[in-house]
Design a protein around this motif. Structure first.
Motif, PDB file in Angstrom:
ATOM      1  N   TYR A 124       0.821  -1.209   0.000  1.00 15.68           N
ATOM      2  CA  TYR A 124       0.000   0.000   0.000  1.00 15.68           C
ATOM      3  C   TYR A 124       0.857   1.263   0.000  1.00 15.68           C
ATOM      4  CZ  TYR A 124      -3.545   3.446   1.011  1.00 15.68           C
ATOM      5  OH  TYR A 124      -4.361   4.542   0.930  1.00 15.68           O
ATOM      6  N   THR A 125       1.713   1.381   1.006  1.00 13.88           N
ATOM      7  CA  THR A 125       2.464   2.623   1.173  1.00 13.88           C
ATOM      8  C   THR A 125       3.500   2.830   0.075  1.00 13.88           C
ATOM      9  OG1 THR A 125       2.145   2.400   3.555  1.00 13.88           O
ATOM     10  CG2 THR A 125       3.803   3.982   2.834  1.00 13.88           C
ATOM     11  N   ASN A 126       4.220   1.766  -0.304  1.00 19.70           N
ATOM     12  CA  ASN A 126       5.262   1.925  -1.316  1.00 19.70           C
ATOM     13  C   ASN A 126       4.734   1.785  -2.744  1.00 19.70           C
ATOM     14  OD1 ASN A 126       7.193   0.310   1.039  1.00 19.70           O
ATOM     15  ND2 ASN A 126       7.716   2.344   0.380  1.00 19.70           N
ATOM     16  N   HIS A 127       4.221   0.606  -3.087  1.00 23.54           N
ATOM     17  CA  HIS A 127       3.824   0.383  -4.484  1.00 23.54           C
ATOM     18  C   HIS A 127       2.705   1.311  -4.934  1.00 23.54           C
ATOM     19  CE1 HIS A 127       6.343  -2.793  -5.986  1.00 23.54           C
ATOM     20  NE2 HIS A 127       6.122  -3.536  -4.918  1.00 23.54           N
ATOM     21  N   LEU A 145       7.623  -0.600  -9.248  1.00 12.24           N
ATOM     22  CA  LEU A 145       6.680  -0.924 -10.319  1.00 12.24           C
ATOM     23  C   LEU A 145       6.282   0.333 -11.078  1.00 12.24           C
ATOM     24  CD1 LEU A 145       4.943  -2.817 -11.953  1.00 12.24           C
ATOM     25  CD2 LEU A 145       3.220  -2.723 -10.141  1.00 12.24           C
ATOM     26  N   LYS A 146       6.054   1.411 -10.378  1.00 11.82           N
ATOM     27  CA  LYS A 146       5.712   2.665 -11.063  1.00 11.82           C
ATOM     28  C   LYS A 146       6.838   3.092 -11.991  1.00 11.82           C
ATOM     29  CE  LYS A 146       2.945   4.554  -7.326  1.00 11.82           C
ATOM     30  NZ  LYS A 146       2.930   5.606  -6.318  1.00 11.82           N
ATOM     31  N   LYS A 147       8.083   2.985 -11.532  1.00 14.05           N
ATOM     32  CA  LYS A 147       9.230   3.353 -12.377  1.00 14.05           C
ATOM     33  C   LYS A 147       9.280   2.479 -13.628  1.00 14.05           C
ATOM     34  CE  LYS A 147      12.362   3.343  -9.006  1.00 14.05           C
ATOM     35  NZ  LYS A 147      13.624   3.485  -8.272  1.00 14.05           N
ATOM     36  N   GLU A 201       3.491   8.634 -18.444  1.00 15.88           N
ATOM     37  CA  GLU A 201       4.680   9.484 -18.545  1.00 15.88           C
ATOM     38  C   GLU A 201       5.249   9.889 -17.198  1.00 15.88           C
ATOM     39  OE1 GLU A 201       3.251  12.741 -20.879  1.00 15.88           O
ATOM     40  OE2 GLU A 201       3.303  11.589 -22.750  1.00 15.88           O
ATOM     41  N   ASN A 202       4.479   9.672 -16.113  1.00 13.49           N
ATOM     42  CA  ASN A 202       4.958  10.096 -14.801  1.00 13.49           C
ATOM     43  C   ASN A 202       4.396   9.177 -13.717  1.00 13.49           C
ATOM     44  OD1 ASN A 202       2.287  11.073 -13.988  1.00 13.49           O
ATOM     45  ND2 ASN A 202       2.667  12.782 -15.412  1.00 13.49           N
ATOM     46  N   MET A 203       4.833   9.426 -12.498  1.00 12.28           N
ATOM     47  CA  MET A 203       4.458   8.548 -11.380  1.00 12.28           C
ATOM     48  C   MET A 203       2.960   8.586 -11.074  1.00 12.28           C
ATOM     49  SD  MET A 203       7.245   7.042 -10.661  1.00 12.28           S
ATOM     50  CE  MET A 203       7.391   6.418  -9.003  1.00 12.28           C
ATOM     51  N   GLU A 204       2.322   9.724 -11.231  1.00  8.21           N
ATOM     52  CA  GLU A 204       0.876   9.814 -10.987  1.00  8.21           C
ATOM     53  C   GLU A 204       0.089   8.978 -11.994  1.00  8.21           C
ATOM     54  OE1 GLU A 204      -1.209  10.985  -8.553  1.00  8.21           O
ATOM     55  OE2 GLU A 204       0.711  11.124  -7.503  1.00  8.21           O
ATOM     56  N   GLN A 205       0.523   9.005 -13.248  1.00  5.72           N
ATOM     57  CA  GLN A 205      -0.146   8.188 -14.261  1.00  5.72           C
ATOM     58  C   GLN A 205       0.106   6.701 -14.004  1.00  5.72           C
ATOM     59  OE1 GLN A 205       1.628  10.106 -17.660  1.00  5.72           O
ATOM     60  NE2 GLN A 205      -0.215  11.343 -18.035  1.00  5.72           N
ATOM     61  N   ALA A 206       1.305   6.380 -13.534  1.00  2.00           N
ATOM     62  CA  ALA A 206       1.605   4.991 -13.179  1.00  2.00           C
ATOM     63  C   ALA A 206       0.726   4.544 -12.014  1.00  2.00           C
ATOM     64  CB  ALA A 206       3.085   4.839 -12.840  1.00  2.00           C
ATOM     65  N   LYS A 207       0.542   5.417 -11.031  1.00  2.00           N
ATOM     66  CA  LYS A 207      -0.327   5.108  -9.891  1.00  2.00           C
ATOM     67  C   LYS A 207      -1.760   4.858 -10.364  1.00  2.00           C
ATOM     68  CE  LYS A 207      -2.208   7.121  -5.661  1.00  2.00           C
ATOM     69  NZ  LYS A 207      -2.159   8.274  -4.755  1.00  2.00           N
ATOM     70  N   ALA A 208      -2.240   5.696 -11.249  1.00  2.00           N
ATOM     71  CA  ALA A 208      -3.595   5.526 -11.776  1.00  2.00           C
ATOM     72  C   ALA A 208      -3.719   4.194 -12.522  1.00  2.00           C
ATOM     73  CB  ALA A 208      -3.955   6.693 -12.692  1.00  2.00           C
ATOM     74  N   PHE A 209      -2.698   3.844 -13.284  1.00  2.00           N
ATOM     75  CA  PHE A 209      -2.707   2.570 -14.004  1.00  2.00           C
ATOM     76  C   PHE A 209      -2.778   1.405 -13.021  1.00  2.00           C
ATOM     77  CE2 PHE A 209      -0.604  -1.148 -15.723  1.00  2.00           C
ATOM     78  CZ  PHE A 209      -1.189  -1.276 -16.980  1.00  2.00           C
ATOM     79  N   CYS A 251      -4.457  -3.194 -11.975  1.00  2.00           N
ATOM     80  CA  CYS A 251      -3.661  -4.220 -11.290  1.00  2.00           C
ATOM     81  C   CYS A 251      -4.316  -4.756 -10.012  1.00  2.00           C
ATOM     82  CB  CYS A 251      -2.280  -3.664 -10.930  1.00  2.00           C
ATOM     83  SG  CYS A 251      -1.290  -3.255 -12.376  1.00  2.00           S
ATOM     84  N   ALA A 252      -3.902  -5.956  -9.687  1.00  2.00           N
ATOM     85  CA  ALA A 252      -4.308  -6.624  -8.451  1.00  2.00           C
ATOM     86  C   ALA A 252      -3.087  -7.376  -7.935  1.00  2.00           C
ATOM     87  CB  ALA A 252      -5.460  -7.584  -8.723  1.00  2.00           C
ATOM     88  N   PHE A 253      -3.214  -7.933  -6.744  1.00  2.00           N
ATOM     89  CA  PHE A 253      -2.106  -8.720  -6.203  1.00  2.00           C
ATOM     90  C   PHE A 253      -2.632  -9.832  -5.323  1.00  2.00           C
ATOM     91  CE2 PHE A 253      -2.809  -5.406  -3.061  1.00  2.00           C
ATOM     92  CZ  PHE A 253      -2.725  -6.085  -1.843  1.00  2.00           C
ATOM     93  N   ARG A 254      -1.752 -10.777  -5.074  1.00  2.00           N
ATOM     94  CA  ARG A 254      -1.953 -11.860  -4.120  1.00  2.00           C
ATOM     95  C   ARG A 254      -0.685 -11.936  -3.296  1.00  2.00           C
ATOM     96  NH1 ARG A 254      -6.216 -14.909  -6.112  1.00  2.00           N
ATOM     97  NH2 ARG A 254      -6.520 -14.803  -8.334  1.00  2.00           N
ATOM     98  N   TYR A 255      -0.812 -12.426  -2.076  1.00  2.00           N
ATOM     99  CA  TYR A 255       0.387 -12.569  -1.261  1.00  2.00           C
ATOM    100  C   TYR A 255       0.328 -13.838  -0.438  1.00  2.00           C
ATOM    101  CZ  TYR A 255      -2.224 -10.911   2.827  1.00  2.00           C
ATOM    102  OH  TYR A 255      -3.127 -10.771   3.847  1.00  2.00           O
ATOM    103  N   LEU A 256       1.512 -14.233   0.013  1.00  2.00           N
ATOM    104  CA  LEU A 256       1.672 -15.392   0.870  1.00  2.00           C
ATOM    105  C   LEU A 256       2.525 -14.963   2.057  1.00  2.00           C
ATOM    106  CD1 LEU A 256       1.187 -18.525   0.934  1.00  2.00           C
ATOM    107  CD2 LEU A 256       3.412 -18.742  -0.151  1.00  2.00           C
ATOM    108  N   VAL A 257       2.020 -15.135   3.244  1.00  2.00           N
ATOM    109  CA  VAL A 257       2.777 -14.782   4.448  1.00  2.00           C
ATOM    110  C   VAL A 257       3.902 -15.806   4.620  1.00  2.00           C
ATOM    111  CG1 VAL A 257       2.690 -14.609   6.974  1.00  2.00           C
ATOM    112  CG2 VAL A 257       0.855 -13.631   5.581  1.00  2.00           C
ATOM    113  N   GLU A 258       5.115 -15.298   4.838  1.00  2.00           N
ATOM    114  CA  GLU A 258       6.270 -16.175   5.077  1.00  2.00           C
ATOM    115  C   GLU A 258       7.250 -15.439   5.977  1.00  2.00           C
ATOM    116  OE1 GLU A 258       8.658 -18.691   5.889  1.00  2.00           O
ATOM    117  OE2 GLU A 258       7.115 -19.460   4.542  1.00  2.00           O
ATOM    118  N   PRO A 259       7.354 -15.844   7.234  1.00  2.00           N
ATOM    119  CA  PRO A 259       8.216 -15.133   8.179  1.00  2.00           C
ATOM    120  C   PRO A 259       9.715 -15.354   7.970  1.00  2.00           C
ATOM    121  CG  PRO A 259       7.071 -16.940   9.267  1.00  2.00           C
ATOM    122  CD  PRO A 259       6.535 -16.871   7.875  1.00  2.00           C
ATOM    123  N   ASP A 260      10.109 -16.459   7.355  1.00  2.00           N
ATOM    124  CA  ASP A 260      11.524 -16.786   7.214  1.00  2.00           C
ATOM    125  C   ASP A 260      12.160 -16.026   6.040  1.00  2.00           C
ATOM    126  OD1 ASP A 260      13.617 -18.906   5.787  1.00  2.00           O
ATOM    127  OD2 ASP A 260      13.787 -18.827   7.982  1.00  2.00           O
TER     128      ASP A 260
END
Length: 181
Positions: A108-111, A121-123, A135-143, A148-157
């Motif tokens: 959330y905070t970074n990507h 990813l924005k870059k 052409e810029n970071m705001e347009q990348a954020k909008a894209f 986009c969507a994501f999935r994650y897997l918790v892994e502490p190691d």
């Protein structure tokens, strides 16, 4: 991998010898279709890590999908480490695979909300000739929010996260990969 008919099981010693001699699984056919796989314990032990990798990849791919346009920080665990894949909602193509000590902060905070310094990813999107309208970071954020969507897997190691990141990048044929240092 050799294939034998089910009738060969009438002589189990011969099947056992074949499994040990070839040092690979043996496929058993019933009426011309694959029905069973038999193998020696040595071959099975060699395949066990692959089975765990397959299991973890299936677990990731069956985990909930989070669309960036619906994302709120509270939807993600606050202090969990893990591995994630970011992909296009319409095609499923994986754009980015990453690992982090803190899923909420990274996704959330970074990507999504982050500046150029920590939003790789924005870059990549800004630099990608396939997206001339970004052409810029705001347009990348909008894209990212729209597409986009994501999935994650918790892994502490930490070490396992590193291995999973590489594995998931390979298995999903990820588009963007960080430059080596």
């Amino acid at each position: 991998m050799q294939t034998i008919p089910i009738s060969a099981l009438q002589n189990p010693e011969d099947v056992s010898e074949l499994c040990h001699k070839t040092a690979e699984p043996v496929r058993i056919e019933v009426d011309g279709r694959n029905d069973l796989i038999v193998m020696s314990p040595e071959v099975y032990r060699c395949l066990e890590p692959h089975a765990e990798a397959r299991h973890l990849f299936e677990k990731l791919m069956n985990s909930p999908q989070y669309d960036f346009d619906q994302l709120k920080p509270s939807m993600l665990p606050e202090d969990e480490a893990g591995v994630y894949v970011i992909f296009l909602k319409d095609t499923g193509e994986t754009l980015y695979v990453g690992r982090t000590k803190k899923l909420r902060r990274r996704l959330y905070t970074n990507h999504l909300m982050g500046p150029e310094a920590n939003a790789r990813l924005k870059k990549y999107l800004v630099a990608d000739a396939r997206y001339p309208d970004i052409e810029n970071m705001e347009q990348a954020k909008a894209f990212i929010k729209e597409q986009c969507a994501f999935r994650y897997l918790v892994e502490p190691d930490t070490e396992k996260r590193g291995r999973l990141e590489g594995l998931f990048a390979f298995l999903t044929n990820v588009r963007y990969i960080d430059e080596e240092h």
